[in-house]
Design a protein around this motif. Structure first.
Motif, short mmCIF file in Angstrom:
data_model
loop_
_atom_site.label_atom_id
_atom_site.label_comp_id
_atom_site.label_asym_id
_atom_site.label_seq_id
_atom_site.Cartn_x
_atom_site.Cartn_y
_atom_site.Cartn_z
N ALA A 10 37.91 36.06 43.18
CA ALA A 10 38.03 37.04 42.10
C ALA A 10 36.79 37.93 42.07
CB ALA A 10 38.23 36.34 40.77
N ALA A 11 35.62 37.32 42.24
CA ALA A 11 34.37 38.10 42.24
C ALA A 11 34.33 39.06 43.42
CB ALA A 11 33.17 37.16 42.26
N GLU A 12 34.76 38.59 44.57
CA GLU A 12 34.78 39.44 45.77
C GLU A 12 35.71 40.64 45.60
OE1 GLU A 12 35.83 37.28 49.32
OE2 GLU A 12 34.35 35.72 48.88
N ASN A 13 36.85 40.40 44.95
CA ASN A 13 37.88 41.43 44.81
C ASN A 13 37.75 42.27 43.54
OD1 ASN A 13 39.02 40.42 47.18
ND2 ASN A 13 40.34 39.01 46.06
N GLY A 14 36.81 41.92 42.67
CA GLY A 14 36.67 42.63 41.41
C GLY A 14 37.77 42.30 40.40
N THR A 15 38.40 41.16 40.57
CA THR A 15 39.46 40.72 39.66
C THR A 15 38.86 40.24 38.34
OG1 THR A 15 40.75 40.00 41.57
CG2 THR A 15 41.43 39.15 39.43
N ARG A 16 39.47 40.62 37.25
CA ARG A 16 39.00 40.19 35.93
C ARG A 16 39.40 38.74 35.68
NH1 ARG A 16 41.59 44.74 32.34
NH2 ARG A 16 43.32 43.93 33.55
N PHE A 17 38.56 38.05 34.92
CA PHE A 17 38.83 36.64 34.61
C PHE A 17 40.19 36.46 33.96
CE2 PHE A 17 34.01 36.11 34.31
CZ PHE A 17 33.91 35.56 35.57
#
Length: 120
Positions: A10-17
Motif C-alpha cells: 500500500a505504501a509503495e502504491n500510494g494506497t490509502r489505509f
C-alpha cells in the motif's frame, strides 16, 4: 519486526489505509515501528476510543498478538482499561526504540512503553 506485505505494498502504491481496511492509527504505528527497528508494533500517538476496535481487528487479522504503547497522552490509563475490557492483557513495562536517534550515542533513543498481549 515481521513485515506486513499488505501495508508495505500500500505504501509503495500510494494506497490509502481505508482502501485496504486498515485503521490509520494502526498503519502509523506499523511504520513507526519499522523506522525505529522495533520487534513489536508500537503506538506512539494517541489511541482514540473509536480506534480501539479497529486496531484489535487489524491485529487479529494480521496475526499480531503483542504490541507496545509508548504514547504519553493524558487518557492513556483509560485506553489501557478499555483494551483490557476487550481481552488484552497489560504485561508491564518494557523498553523500545524511539524513531529518533540519541544525539549522544548516534543510536536509536530508548524509551519506556507498556507491553500488551491480545487474547486469542
Amino acid at each position: 519486526m515481521t513485515r506486513i506485505e499488505l501495508l508495505d505494498k500500500a505504501a509503495e502504491n500510494g494506497t490509502r489505509f481505508k482502501d485496504i481496511d486498515i485503521n490509520p492509527t494502526f498503519g502509523a504505528a506499523y511504520f513507526y515501528s519499522i523506522d525505529a527497528g522495533n520487534e513489536l508494533i508500537n503506538f506512539a500517538e494517541v489511541i482514540w476510543d473509536y480506534d480501539i476496535d479497529p486496531i484489535l481487528e487489524n491485529c487479529k487479522r494480521l496475526g499480531i498478538s503483542e504490541f507496545t504503547i509508548s504514547s504519553t497522552f493524558s487518557s492513556l490509563i483509560t485506553t489501557i482499561a478499555e483494551l483490557q475490557k476487550k481481552g488484552c492483557t497489560l504485561d508491564g513495562l518494557t523498553e523500545i526504540n524511539s524513531r529518533y536517534d540519541d544525539w549522544k550515542t548516534g543510536k536509536k533513543e530508548r524509551i519506556p512503553a507498556f507491553k500488551m498481549s491480545i487474547a486469542e
